[in-house]
Design an enzyme around this catalytic site. Structure first.
Site, PDB file in Angstrom:
ATOM      1  N   ASP A  97      41.962  31.722  45.995  1.00  0.00           N
ATOM      2  CA  ASP A  97      42.566  32.646  45.016  1.00  0.00           C
ATOM      3  C   ASP A  97      41.675  33.894  45.045  1.00  0.00           C
ATOM      4  O   ASP A  97      40.796  34.061  44.231  1.00  0.00           O
ATOM      5  CB  ASP A  97      42.580  31.974  43.635  1.00  0.00           C
ATOM      6  CG  ASP A  97      43.310  32.801  42.600  1.00  0.00           C
ATOM      7  OD1 ASP A  97      44.320  33.437  42.946  1.00  0.00           O
ATOM      8  OD2 ASP A  97      42.861  32.820  41.436  1.00  0.00           O
ATOM      9  N   CYS A 107      46.501  38.213  42.933  1.00  0.00           N
ATOM     10  CA  CYS A 107      47.306  38.757  41.832  1.00  0.00           C
ATOM     11  C   CYS A 107      47.614  40.222  42.130  1.00  0.00           C
ATOM     12  O   CYS A 107      47.241  41.123  41.390  1.00  0.00           O
ATOM     13  CB  CYS A 107      46.600  38.583  40.493  1.00  0.00           C
ATOM     14  SG  CYS A 107      44.971  39.310  40.429  1.00  0.00           S
ATOM     15  N   ASP A 139      29.166  31.451  48.392  1.00  0.00           N
ATOM     16  CA  ASP A 139      29.998  32.452  49.060  1.00  0.00           C
ATOM     17  C   ASP A 139      31.084  31.743  49.852  1.00  0.00           C
ATOM     18  O   ASP A 139      30.791  30.924  50.730  1.00  0.00           O
ATOM     19  CB  ASP A 139      29.098  33.285  49.990  1.00  0.00           C
ATOM     20  CG  ASP A 139      29.871  34.403  50.681  1.00  0.00           C
ATOM     21  OD1 ASP A 139      31.119  34.438  50.567  1.00  0.00           O
ATOM     22  OD2 ASP A 139      29.215  35.237  51.322  1.00  0.00           O
ATOM     23  N   ALA A 189      36.755  30.449  42.151  1.00  0.00           N
ATOM     24  CA  ALA A 189      37.354  29.674  41.064  1.00  0.00           C
ATOM     25  C   ALA A 189      37.171  30.245  39.667  1.00  0.00           C
ATOM     26  O   ALA A 189      37.880  29.863  38.741  1.00  0.00           O
ATOM     27  CB  ALA A 189      36.812  28.249  41.093  1.00  0.00           C
ATOM     28  N   PRO A 233      37.400  32.569  36.377  1.00  0.00           N
ATOM     29  CA  PRO A 233      36.831  31.796  35.268  1.00  0.00           C
ATOM     30  C   PRO A 233      37.352  30.368  35.140  1.00  0.00           C
ATOM     31  O   PRO A 233      36.977  29.667  34.198  1.00  0.00           O
ATOM     32  CB  PRO A 233      37.230  32.623  34.039  1.00  0.00           C
ATOM     33  CG  PRO A 233      38.503  33.301  34.446  1.00  0.00           C
ATOM     34  CD  PRO A 233      38.385  33.569  35.916  1.00  0.00           C
ATOM     35  N   GLY A 234      38.215  29.909  36.048  1.00  0.00           N
ATOM     36  CA  GLY A 234      38.496  28.480  36.083  1.00  0.00           C
ATOM     37  C   GLY A 234      39.906  28.061  35.720  1.00  0.00           C
ATOM     38  O   GLY A 234      40.189  26.869  35.627  1.00  0.00           O
ATOM     39  N   GLY A 235      40.805  29.027  35.540  1.00  0.00           N
ATOM     40  CA  GLY A 235      42.174  28.685  35.127  1.00  0.00           C
ATOM     41  C   GLY A 235      42.825  27.690  36.074  1.00  0.00           C
ATOM     42  O   GLY A 235      43.425  26.698  35.637  1.00  0.00           O
ATOM     43  N   LYS A 236      42.694  27.941  37.382  1.00  0.00           N
ATOM     44  CA  LYS A 236      43.428  27.091  38.334  1.00  0.00           C
ATOM     45  C   LYS A 236      42.682  25.796  38.605  1.00  0.00           C
ATOM     46  O   LYS A 236      43.294  24.734  38.748  1.00  0.00           O
ATOM     47  CB  LYS A 236      43.715  27.881  39.608  1.00  0.00           C
ATOM     48  CG  LYS A 236      44.561  29.118  39.296  1.00  0.00           C
ATOM     49  CD  LYS A 236      44.894  29.972  40.474  1.00  0.00           C
ATOM     50  CE  LYS A 236      45.555  31.272  40.036  1.00  0.00           C
ATOM     51  NZ  LYS A 236      44.615  32.261  39.457  1.00  0.00           N
TER      52      LYS A 236
HETATM   53  C1  LIG Z   1      41.064  36.236  41.331  1.00  0.00           C
HETATM   54  S1  LIG Z   1      39.495  35.770  40.792  1.00  0.00           S
HETATM   55  C2  LIG Z   1      39.644  34.013  40.684  1.00  0.00           C
HETATM   56  C3  LIG Z   1      40.390  33.494  39.470  1.00  0.00           C
HETATM   57  C4  LIG Z   1      40.322  31.983  39.352  1.00  0.00           C
HETATM   58  N1  LIG Z   1      40.815  31.323  40.551  1.00  0.00           N
HETATM   59  C5  LIG Z   1      41.108  31.465  38.159  1.00  0.00           C
HETATM   60  O1  LIG Z   1      42.227  30.985  38.308  1.00  0.00           O
HETATM   61  O2  LIG Z   1      40.574  31.500  37.044  1.00  0.00           O
HETATM   62  C6  LIG Z   1      38.521  35.977  42.242  1.00  0.00           C
HETATM   63  C7  LIG Z   1      37.127  35.423  42.135  1.00  0.00           C
HETATM   64  O3  LIG Z   1      36.523  35.533  43.424  1.00  0.00           O
HETATM   65  C8  LIG Z   1      35.147  35.652  43.245  1.00  0.00           C
HETATM   66  N2  LIG Z   1      34.598  36.099  44.543  1.00  0.00           N
HETATM   67  C9  LIG Z   1      34.545  37.331  45.055  1.00  0.00           C
HETATM   68  N3  LIG Z   1      34.018  37.308  46.301  1.00  0.00           N
HETATM   69  C10 LIG Z   1      33.752  35.996  46.583  1.00  0.00           C
HETATM   70  C11 LIG Z   1      33.190  35.304  47.692  1.00  0.00           C
HETATM   71  N4  LIG Z   1      32.779  35.961  48.784  1.00  0.00           N
HETATM   72  N5  LIG Z   1      33.047  33.967  47.606  1.00  0.00           N
HETATM   73  C12 LIG Z   1      33.452  33.293  46.494  1.00  0.00           C
HETATM   74  N6  LIG Z   1      33.984  33.888  45.425  1.00  0.00           N
HETATM   75  C13 LIG Z   1      34.131  35.219  45.467  1.00  0.00           C
HETATM   76  C14 LIG Z   1      35.022  36.594  42.081  1.00  0.00           C
HETATM   77  O4  LIG Z   1      33.773  36.441  41.444  1.00  0.00           O
HETATM   78  C15 LIG Z   1      36.188  36.170  41.188  1.00  0.00           C
HETATM   79  O5  LIG Z   1      35.742  35.275  40.211  1.00  0.00           O
END
Ligand SMILES: C[S@@+](CC[C@H](N)C(=O)[O-])C[C@H]1O[C@@H](n2cnc3c(N)ncnc32)[C@H](O)[C@@H]1O
Length: 443
Positions: A325, A378, A308, A260, A262-265
């Site tokens: 996401d 993305c 995780d 989630a 930095p939290g946009g969605k």
């Molecule tokens: C595409 S970004 C998410 C953007 C967010 N949904 C938004 O809209 O602001 C992917 C996120 O996945 C996190 N991430 C990577 N591996 C992960 C895991 N195994 N479990 C949970 N989060 C994970 C990363 O830290 C990153 O913040």
């Protein structure tokens, strides 16, 4: 020194060094270098453009320099190579007179690397200015990559993914994205406010809450400072809409966002009316997410945790909707992060696609019977998009039915992908190249 003199080159150079040395994001490195550079507005714009374009064209510039260097490129020390790249971009693309491009690069070498480097920089760049470069045909992946500033393997991936449209999609990744906002509350009021402030604000093409405000400085907008608008690309807003689409008839649906930060969605979904559990693997990023939730006054609607997504500490089947996401190669956001195309490795889409499938399968366990599951990234390579969905359905097709992507499109002209997902892209939709697919858990 004129507005296009040494100080602008120094600022651009230092930003590029930070991207290469520390792996910094270009936007942050450029902002920091400009703040330290004591430049007026015109010089700041020149320096920022020079840094971004030099990063964008890096591989092409290296190829061109390789045509005139007498030693292999990898034997040129990193500091000097960045001086040469800055000079080469100006010579090839910069509308800067050749003499000024070479002279400022020599001055830059003297100031930042040392007097010993000046003869070399002078010789190489004068040679490049005179050279007749033998560009390969754009029919080849190498040739199209050089012409559009992408590695050849990315061109090959794009041709597999988009066929005839590959060139247009790749070109779309070089267009200026402008500033896009998501209105919190009344979009028309936000449009009025921005227009009254002198901006050419227009409604988004697809999402009901999107506003385009090209030329805006989001950090300086009261609407952003006061939480009435959030910086968010329309494609990301459409992902929030797609999640909402599956639960809109419920009162305060329970939504889990497993990646989630930095939290946009997550904040969008909370503002639409959901109760959200927002998790991220990295505690630091979960902290940023918690800050965003607080700033927007959503503390009572969004619970934040560091976890995780591969093993979420949550009760199975507890959510009306789950969003994955997922971490991805990011090739869909190269408009905003021009350096990314040279950082992604050819093996990344397959490696990340496997991770995405694992996260999607774990997250699916949290969806209640009859609930809704959305997968988004993305990016666009097959291994991270359609192949993940196919892999998911191959194992879970008896419990999850993929939703018709046309119903998620909100009018976007996006490419429907094998009837499973929706591929947005800057050429077709004017958005980041985001991919999304949704599934209904059978009751
Ligand atoms: C595409 S970004 C998410 C953007 C967010 N949904 C938004 O809209 O602001 C992917 C996120 O996945 C996190 N991430 C990577 N591996 C992960 C895991 N195994 N479990 C949970 N989060 C994970 C990363 O830290 C990153 O913040």
């Amino acid at each position: 020194v004129t507005g296009e003199g040494l100080r602008t080159r120094v600022a651009a150079y230092r930003a590029i060094r930070r991207v290469h040395d520390d792996g910094a994001w270009s936007t942050r490195a450029v902002d920091a270098a400009l703040r330290a550079g004591d430049l007026d507005a015109r010089d700041r714009a020149f320096a920022a453009n020079l840094a971004y374009e030099t990063l964008r064209w890096e591989g092409t510039l290296d190829w061109a320099l390789g045509q005139v260097l007498t030693r292999p490129l990898h034997n040129v020390e990193a500091e000097l190579l960045d001086v040469l790249r800055l000079g080469a971009w100006q010579l090839l693309y910069g509308h800067v007179p050749d003499r000024a491009a070479v002279a400022t690069a020599v001055d830059l070498a003297r100031a930042e690397v040392g007097a010993r480097a000046t003869g070399f920089v002078n010789g190489v760049l004068r040679g490049l200015g005179r050279a007749r470069l033998a560009w390969p045909s754009q029919e080849t992946d190498d040739g199209l990559g050089l012409a559009l500033a992408y590695p050849a393997w990315v061109v090959a991936e794009a041709r597999r993914r988009f066929g005839e449209r590959a060139r247009a999609v790749l070109e779309g990744g070089n267009a200026a994205p402008g500033v896009t906002l998501r209105a919190v509350g009344d979009r028309d009021a936000l449009l009025e406010e921005l227009r009254a402030g002198g901006l050419d604000a227009t409604p988004g093409r697809h999402a009901a809450e999107t506003v385009h405000a090209p030329g805006a400085d989001p950090g300086a907008l009261p609407a952003v400072g006061e939480g009435r608008a959030v910086v968010q690309d329309e494609a990301s807003t459409l992902v929030g809409r797609a999640v909402w689409h599956g639960v809109a008839e419920l009162t305060e649906p329970r939504v889990l966002d497993v990646a989630a930060a930095p939290g946009g969605k997550s904040t969008h979904l909370a503002q639409l009316g959901a109760r959200v559990v927002a998790a991220d693997l990295h505690p630091g990023r979960a902290g940023q997410l918690a800050d965003a939730v607080r700033r927007l006054g959503l503390g009572d609607r969004v619970a934040v945790l560091a976890a995780d997504a591969g093993a979420p500490p949550l009760r199975p089947e507890a959510f009306d909707a789950v969003l994955v996401d997922a971490p991805c190669s990011g090739l869909g956001v190269v408009r905003r992060r021009p350096e990314l195309r040279w950082r992604v490795e050819p093996g990344d889409p397959a490696r990340l696609g496997a991770l995405q499938l694992r996260l999607l399968e774990s997250a699916a366990a949290a969806v209640r019977p009859g609930g809704w599951l959305v997968y988004s990234v993305c990016t666009w390579p097959l291994a991270e998009t359609a192949e993940v969905v196919a892999g998911f359905l191959a194992v879970n097709g008896d419990r999850f039915a993929h939703a018709d992507p046309a119903t998620l499109a909100c009018g976007a002209g996006a490419v429907l992908d094998g009837d499973h997902g929706l591929q947005l892209d800057p050429d077709c939709d004017g958005t980041d190249a985001m991919y999304l697919a949704a599934f209904r858990r059978t009751a």
